[in-house]
Design a protein around this motif. Structure first.
Motif, short mmCIF file in Angstrom:
data_model
loop_
_atom_site.label_atom_id
_atom_site.label_comp_id
_atom_site.label_asym_id
_atom_site.label_seq_id
_atom_site.Cartn_x
_atom_site.Cartn_y
_atom_site.Cartn_z
N UNK A 24 -0.21 4.58 -6.62
CA UNK A 24 0.21 5.01 -7.95
C UNK A 24 1.57 4.42 -8.30
N UNK A 25 1.79 4.24 -9.61
CA UNK A 25 3.08 3.75 -10.10
C UNK A 25 3.66 4.73 -11.10
N UNK A 26 4.95 5.05 -10.93
CA UNK A 26 5.70 5.86 -11.88
C UNK A 26 6.93 5.04 -12.24
N UNK A 51 0.86 -1.17 0.00
CA UNK A 51 0.00 0.00 0.00
C UNK A 51 0.90 1.22 0.00
N UNK A 52 0.81 2.02 -1.06
CA UNK A 52 1.65 3.20 -1.21
C UNK A 52 2.10 3.36 -2.64
N UNK A 53 2.65 4.51 -2.94
CA UNK A 53 3.10 4.80 -4.30
C UNK A 53 4.45 4.14 -4.57
N UNK A 54 4.63 3.72 -5.84
CA UNK A 54 5.86 3.05 -6.25
C UNK A 54 6.51 3.84 -7.37
N UNK A 55 7.82 4.11 -7.23
CA UNK A 55 8.61 4.73 -8.28
C UNK A 55 9.75 3.78 -8.62
N UNK A 56 9.95 3.53 -9.91
CA UNK A 56 11.02 2.63 -10.33
C UNK A 56 11.69 3.18 -11.58
#
Length: 123
Positions: free
Chosen positions: A40-42, A22-27
């Motif tokens: 959200x995913x970025x 649970x939470x936004x992911x940046x990769x």
């Protein structure tokens, strides 16, 4: 050679079946989701949503292959591939899209920035 200089061009982030985030992911690299993500995913690369994968949130990436479920909007700068088992509940904005028979998609799709303007001028 320093470990910081080692590059793993084939490295892929993986969220396995049975894992919930649970939470936004940046990769900055490719990512595969076989578990559950609420956020959200970025991603600067490719996103793969496996058969058991479920995402509740918006996705922004270069390309995406969906075999599982996405409840949110998808913005892919290059390509969206919806496999036969895909279920999308949200809008898609992309340059190219591929939809296999059996894929389910509820929402709107916008391809390219000039497409809506051309349609409006013809009216």
């Amino acid at each position: 050679m320093s470990r910081n200089n080692d590059v793993q061009p084939t490295a892929v982030n993986l969220i396995c079946d049975g894992t919930s985030i649970k939470g936004d992911v940046q990769a900055s690299r490719d990512i595969r989701i076989d578990g559950y993500l609420n956020g959200k995913m970025q991603v600067n690369g490719k996103v793969v949503v496996g058969n058991t994968g479920k995402i509740e949130g918006d996705i922004n990436c270069k390309t995406i292959d969906v075999s599982g479920r996405v409840e949110g909007n998808i913005i892919a700068s290059e390509m969206v591939n919806l496999k036969s088992t895909a279920l999308i509940l949200g809008n898609i904005a992309t340059d190219k899209i591929s939809v296999e028979p059996g894929a389910k998609f509820t929402g709107s799709c916008k391809m390219g920035e000039a497409a809506p303007a051309k349609d409006e001028k013809k009216k």
